[in-house]
Design a protein around this motif. Structure first.
Motif, PDB file in Angstrom:
ATOM      1  N   LEU A 238       0.842  -1.191   0.000  1.00 48.56           N
ATOM      2  CA  LEU A 238       0.000   0.000   0.000  1.00 48.56           C
ATOM      3  C   LEU A 238       0.881   1.246   0.000  1.00 48.56           C
ATOM      4  O   LEU A 238       2.053   1.186   0.379  1.00 48.56           O
ATOM      5  CB  LEU A 238      -0.885   0.017   1.246  1.00 48.56           C
ATOM      6  N   PRO A 239       0.339   2.392  -0.405  1.00 49.01           N
ATOM      7  CA  PRO A 239       1.105   3.639  -0.300  1.00 49.01           C
ATOM      8  C   PRO A 239       1.548   3.890   1.140  1.00 49.01           C
ATOM      9  O   PRO A 239       0.875   3.466   2.088  1.00 49.01           O
ATOM     10  CB  PRO A 239       0.102   4.699  -0.767  1.00 49.01           C
ATOM     11  N   ALA A 240       2.672   4.565   1.286  1.00 45.81           N
ATOM     12  CA  ALA A 240       3.262   4.770   2.608  1.00 45.81           C
ATOM     13  C   ALA A 240       2.305   5.413   3.588  1.00 45.81           C
ATOM     14  O   ALA A 240       2.261   5.046   4.768  1.00 45.81           O
ATOM     15  CB  ALA A 240       4.533   5.609   2.478  1.00 45.81           C
ATOM     16  N   GLU A 241       1.511   6.385   3.121  1.00 42.67           N
ATOM     17  CA  GLU A 241       0.592   7.057   4.040  1.00 42.67           C
ATOM     18  C   GLU A 241      -0.488   6.115   4.554  1.00 42.67           C
ATOM     19  O   GLU A 241      -0.925   6.198   5.702  1.00 42.67           O
ATOM     20  CB  GLU A 241      -0.039   8.288   3.374  1.00 42.67           C
ATOM     21  N   ARG A 242      -0.925   5.178   3.703  1.00 48.02           N
ATOM     22  CA  ARG A 242      -1.935   4.209   4.135  1.00 48.02           C
ATOM     23  C   ARG A 242      -1.322   3.205   5.101  1.00 48.02           C
ATOM     24  O   ARG A 242      -1.961   2.793   6.072  1.00 48.02           O
ATOM     25  CB  ARG A 242      -2.520   3.497   2.907  1.00 48.02           C
ATOM     26  N   GLN A 243      -0.062   2.820   4.862  1.00 41.25           N
ATOM     27  CA  GLN A 243       0.634   1.950   5.800  1.00 41.25           C
ATOM     28  C   GLN A 243       0.711   2.611   7.180  1.00 41.25           C
ATOM     29  O   GLN A 243       0.488   1.963   8.204  1.00 41.25           O
ATOM     30  CB  GLN A 243       2.047   1.654   5.306  1.00 41.25           C
ATOM     31  N   ALA A 244       1.023   3.902   7.188  1.00 38.54           N
ATOM     32  CA  ALA A 244       1.138   4.636   8.444  1.00 38.54           C
ATOM     33  C   ALA A 244      -0.190   4.659   9.186  1.00 38.54           C
ATOM     34  O   ALA A 244      -0.240   4.542  10.422  1.00 38.54           O
ATOM     35  CB  ALA A 244       1.622   6.063   8.183  1.00 38.54           C
ATOM     36  N   GLU A 245      -1.292   4.799   8.454  1.00 41.35           N
ATOM     37  CA  GLU A 245      -2.614   4.793   9.081  1.00 41.35           C
ATOM     38  C   GLU A 245      -2.886   3.450   9.749  1.00 41.35           C
ATOM     39  O   GLU A 245      -3.389   3.391  10.878  1.00 41.35           O
ATOM     40  CB  GLU A 245      -3.692   5.090   8.037  1.00 41.35           C
ATOM     41  N   LEU A 246      -2.554   2.374   9.060  1.00 43.57           N
ATOM     42  CA  LEU A 246      -2.777   1.050   9.618  1.00 43.57           C
ATOM     43  C   LEU A 246      -1.873   0.804  10.818  1.00 43.57           C
ATOM     44  O   LEU A 246      -2.270   0.164  11.797  1.00 43.57           O
ATOM     45  CB  LEU A 246      -2.526  -0.021   8.545  1.00 43.57           C
ATOM     46  N   PHE A 247      -0.641   1.325  10.748  1.00 41.30           N
ATOM     47  CA  PHE A 247       0.293   1.161  11.862  1.00 41.30           C
ATOM     48  C   PHE A 247      -0.231   1.885  13.096  1.00 41.30           C
ATOM     49  O   PHE A 247      -0.182   1.370  14.212  1.00 41.30           O
ATOM     50  CB  PHE A 247       1.662   1.708  11.469  1.00 41.30           C
ATOM     51  N   THR A 248      -0.762   3.074  12.914  1.00 39.92           N
ATOM     52  CA  THR A 248      -1.293   3.854  14.029  1.00 39.92           C
ATOM     53  C   THR A 248      -2.509   3.173  14.646  1.00 39.92           C
ATOM     54  O   THR A 248      -2.719   3.221  15.864  1.00 39.92           O
ATOM     55  CB  THR A 248      -1.673   5.264  13.546  1.00 39.92           C
ATOM     56  N   ALA A 249      -3.312   2.526  13.811  1.00 39.46           N
ATOM     57  CA  ALA A 249      -4.548   1.896  14.269  1.00 39.46           C
ATOM     58  C   ALA A 249      -4.368   0.437  14.666  1.00 39.46           C
ATOM     59  O   ALA A 249      -5.347  -0.264  14.887  1.00 39.46           O
ATOM     60  CB  ALA A 249      -5.606   1.997  13.167  1.00 39.46           C
ATOM     61  N   ARG A 250      -3.110  -0.021  14.771  1.00 41.97           N
ATOM     62  CA  ARG A 250      -2.859  -1.442  15.012  1.00 41.97           C
ATOM     63  C   ARG A 250      -3.460  -1.913  16.334  1.00 41.97           C
ATOM     64  O   ARG A 250      -3.572  -1.155  17.283  1.00 41.97           O
ATOM     65  CB  ARG A 250      -1.361  -1.727  14.999  1.00 41.97           C
ATOM     66  N   ARG A 251      -3.818  -3.192  16.354  1.00 44.08           N
ATOM     67  CA  ARG A 251      -4.342  -3.809  17.560  1.00 44.08           C
ATOM     68  C   ARG A 251      -3.201  -4.224  18.472  1.00 44.08           C
ATOM     69  O   ARG A 251      -2.170  -4.680  18.024  1.00 44.08           O
ATOM     70  CB  ARG A 251      -5.167  -5.045  17.184  1.00 44.08           C
ATOM     71  N   SER A 252      -3.418  -4.069  19.772  1.00 44.26           N
ATOM     72  CA  SER A 252      -2.373  -4.432  20.732  1.00 44.26           C
ATOM     73  C   SER A 252      -2.488  -5.893  21.165  1.00 44.26           C
ATOM     74  O   SER A 252      -1.566  -6.444  21.755  1.00 44.26           O
ATOM     75  CB  SER A 252      -2.438  -3.526  21.955  1.00 44.26           C
ATOM     76  N   SER A 253      -3.621  -6.529  20.900  1.00 47.68           N
ATOM     77  CA  SER A 253      -3.811  -7.912  21.339  1.00 47.68           C
ATOM     78  C   SER A 253      -3.198  -8.879  20.345  1.00 47.68           C
ATOM     79  O   SER A 253      -3.189  -8.624  19.135  1.00 47.68           O
ATOM     80  CB  SER A 253      -5.302  -8.216  21.510  1.00 47.68           C
ATOM     81  N   PHE A 254      -2.689 -10.001  20.850  1.00 48.67           N
ATOM     82  CA  PHE A 254      -2.133 -11.028  19.989  1.00 48.67           C
ATOM     83  C   PHE A 254      -2.137 -12.349  20.748  1.00 48.67           C
ATOM     84  O   PHE A 254      -2.249 -12.390  21.980  1.00 48.67           O
ATOM     85  CB  PHE A 254      -0.709 -10.682  19.542  1.00 48.67           C
TER      86      PHE A 254
END
Length: 257
Positions: A238-254
């Motif tokens: 994905l474009p870098a800006e979209r990657q950054a959005e997903l990174f910011t919204a990442r889930r903390s559970s695993f």
């Protein structure tokens, strides 16, 4: 200032290379990537170094790949992508002295550029392994190809596809052969150094020839696979800006398995 330090013990012939950015989970920035390459090239000409151990500072992480706060300059041409992690390993710098990885805490993403070039891996029992690329809309190409040479197909496919939702425990990594020795937390470096000292005590030419022979057994397949990696990354990321959005919204559970 680079985030890596190297200390060589001339009496034993073992050098310890430490990723030294614990506040960043030992993520690799451009200076660290450059310094790693310089260290490996320097060791090529240092006959007092006969084996190397690579580890990460602190208890939280061995390495978490590229430092996402760093912008990597890219050429304007769509036919080329600059990846600073490609050259952070010893083999990428034509160093064929044995390298053992001592893993503590998290090892994920770009950490596999280093683990993929290790002769074998020693890990703390609290170490975990995972590949976050797909979670952030990125193709796991170089990482998956490296791990496909060390792990069963189903395991590397699962790790690559599950992203941040799942982490491979040190015990499971040991069971599937990614890790060759498990230690109590904090003892992984000493265990790796002990193995390195044994290897370094043998005639250097025989050891380095054996390293080269072992890698020759896997090189043809890996070279063919890596030839496709840049194109897969260019097409699938994905474009870098979209990657950054997903990174910011990442889930903390695993889940750890």
């Amino acid at each position: 200032m680079s985030g890596v330090r190297a200390e060589a013990d001339k009496a034993t012939g073992v050098a310890v290379v430490t990723l030294d950015r614990p506040e960043k989970h030992n993520a690799v920035d451009l200076a660290t990537a450059h310094e790693l390459g310089r260290i490996w090239r320097e060791f090529r000409f240092d006959d007092s170094v006969r084996a190397v151990v690579v580890t990460g500072a602190g208890a939280k992480a061995f390495c978490t790949g590229i430092d996402r706060s760093v912008e990597v300059p890219q050429p304007s041409s769509p036919y080329s992508i600059d990846d600073p992690l490609i050259s952070i390993g010893p083999k990428a710098n034509d160093l064929w002295k044995p390298m053992i990885a001592a893993v503590n805490g998290m090892a994920c993403g770009g950490a596999f550029y280093l683990l993929g070039e290790a002769e074998f891996v020693v890990a703390s029992r609290d170490a975990t392994f995972f590949d976050p690329h797909t979670t952030y809309g990125m193709v796991s190409a170089y990482e998956a190809i490296s791990m496909a040479q060390r792990m069963p197909f189903g395991e590397v496919a699962r790790m690559s596809l599950m992203g941040t939702a799942e982490r491979l425990s040190a015990q499971r990594a040991y069971e599937i052969g990614l890790v060759s020795e498990l230690t109590a937390p904090g003892e992984e470096l000493a265990a790796a150094v002990r193995s390195a000292e044994t290897v370094a005590s043998y005639p250097a030419a025989a050891v380095q020839g054996t390293v080269r022979a072992v890698w020759a057994a896997r090189e043809a397949v890996q070279v063919q696979a890596l030839a496709q990696a840049p194109h897969l990354v260019a097409l699938g990321n994905l474009p870098a800006e979209r990657q950054a959005e997903l990174f910011t919204a990442r889930r903390s559970s695993f889940r750890v398995r």
